[in-house]
Write an enzyme that holds these catalytic residues in place. Structure first.
Site, mmCIF file in Angstrom:
data_model
loop_
_atom_site.group_PDB
_atom_site.id
_atom_site.type_symbol
_atom_site.label_atom_id
_atom_site.label_comp_id
_atom_site.label_asym_id
_atom_site.label_seq_id
_atom_site.Cartn_x
_atom_site.Cartn_y
_atom_site.Cartn_z
ATOM 1 N N SER A 37 15.296 22.155 -20.859
ATOM 2 C CA SER A 37 14.340 21.107 -20.930
ATOM 3 C C SER A 37 14.473 19.945 -21.477
ATOM 4 C CB SER A 37 13.238 21.992 -21.576
ATOM 5 O OG SER A 37 12.583 23.146 -21.293
ATOM 6 N N HIS A 92 6.557 25.611 -13.002
ATOM 7 C CA HIS A 92 7.382 26.379 -11.784
ATOM 8 C C HIS A 92 6.312 26.402 -10.843
ATOM 9 C CE1 HIS A 92 10.428 26.671 -14.396
ATOM 10 N NE2 HIS A 92 10.660 27.925 -14.876
#
Length: 250
Positions: free
Chosen positions: A52, A140
């Site tokens: 991330s 996602h």
């Protein structure tokens, strides 16, 4: 050389040609949840890893951000969903890991005092839908199908980021451990070759992408891929400094 990525569609699409050895390399791919990859980076476990963007800020002494392979949204990103009309900040919100960009974007939206409850990303929607949490942040493929689970959109955190910062949404990035930094150019070249092959013949990637995905509907997979794999995936050199500076303010 171990190359750790997530099984989400943007990763399996982007690196398909390398995973399937269409392009020759020494990479050995490892798949894990993005938050597990974030935590693995704290132990310097993988020479090359997906992270991330938010976590990169914490491990940049050990890893270097590559200019190729990132997942950036253009005015879109993680979504805050729930069954409530307004957020009660005295109650926790389900998030897909404390080190994810999704959690950082939630703080950017609601403030740093928001209470976060971390969990596996695939559990967030179900635990919000069954009333265990007032709201949760989806990433996602889950961000595209929450309405079918009876949840409503409370905020598009990616759109909020872009409106406030004027920047694309920095979600995931590829980083190389600093003891392998001399291989940076070679790694970036291989990533760009893989991206080009995927864009030149996307249909060839779809069966494999679907086999690794949470939601199998073709339109969901394609929406996910093209939301986060774009021109920025080839090169972020022109905006990386601005992205990291703005993220550090969150």
């Amino acid at each position: 050389m171990k190359f750790a990525i997530s099984p989400c569609p943007n990763d399996t699409f982007s690196f398909y040609a390398l995973i399937k050895k269409i392009i020759a390399s020494d990479f050995e791919f490892v798949f894990d949840d993005i938050e597990n990859l974030n935590l693995s980076a704290e132990k310097k476990e993988y020479p090359i890893t997906k992270l991330s963007f938010a976590q990169y800020l914490n491990v940049q002494d050990d890893y270097e951000l590559l200019d190729a392979g990132s997942a950036l949204g253009i005015g879109t990103g993680p979504v805050l969903v729930g069954n409530v009309d307004s957020i009660d900040k005295t109650k926790p919100i389900a998030v897909p890991g404390l080190n994810t960009t999704a959690s950082l974007l939630l703080k950017y939206y609601l403030g740093k005092d928001v209470i976060l409850e971390p969990m596996y990303f695939r559990d967030v929607a179900e635990r919000v839908a069954n009333g265990e949490f007032q709201a949760g942040v989806l990433i996602h493929e889950g961000r595209f199908v929450f309405e079918s689970q009876g949840l409503k959109l409370l905020a598009d955190l990616g759109n909020h980021w872009t409106e406030k910062s004027g920047l694309a949404v920095p979600l995931g990035c590829i980083c190389v451990r600093r003891d392998f930094l001399e291989m940076r150019n070679q790694i970036e070249d291989l990533i760009r070759q893989s991206l080009k092959i995927a864009f030149d013949n996307p249909e060839a990637t779809y069966p494999y992408v679907a086999s690794m995905a949470q939601h199998l509907q073709g339109d969901v997979l394609q929406k996910h891929i093209y939301a986060f794999v774009n021109e920025f995936s080839f090169d972020i050199s022109h905006l990386r400094a601005k992205l990291l500076e703005e993220l550090a303010k969150c």
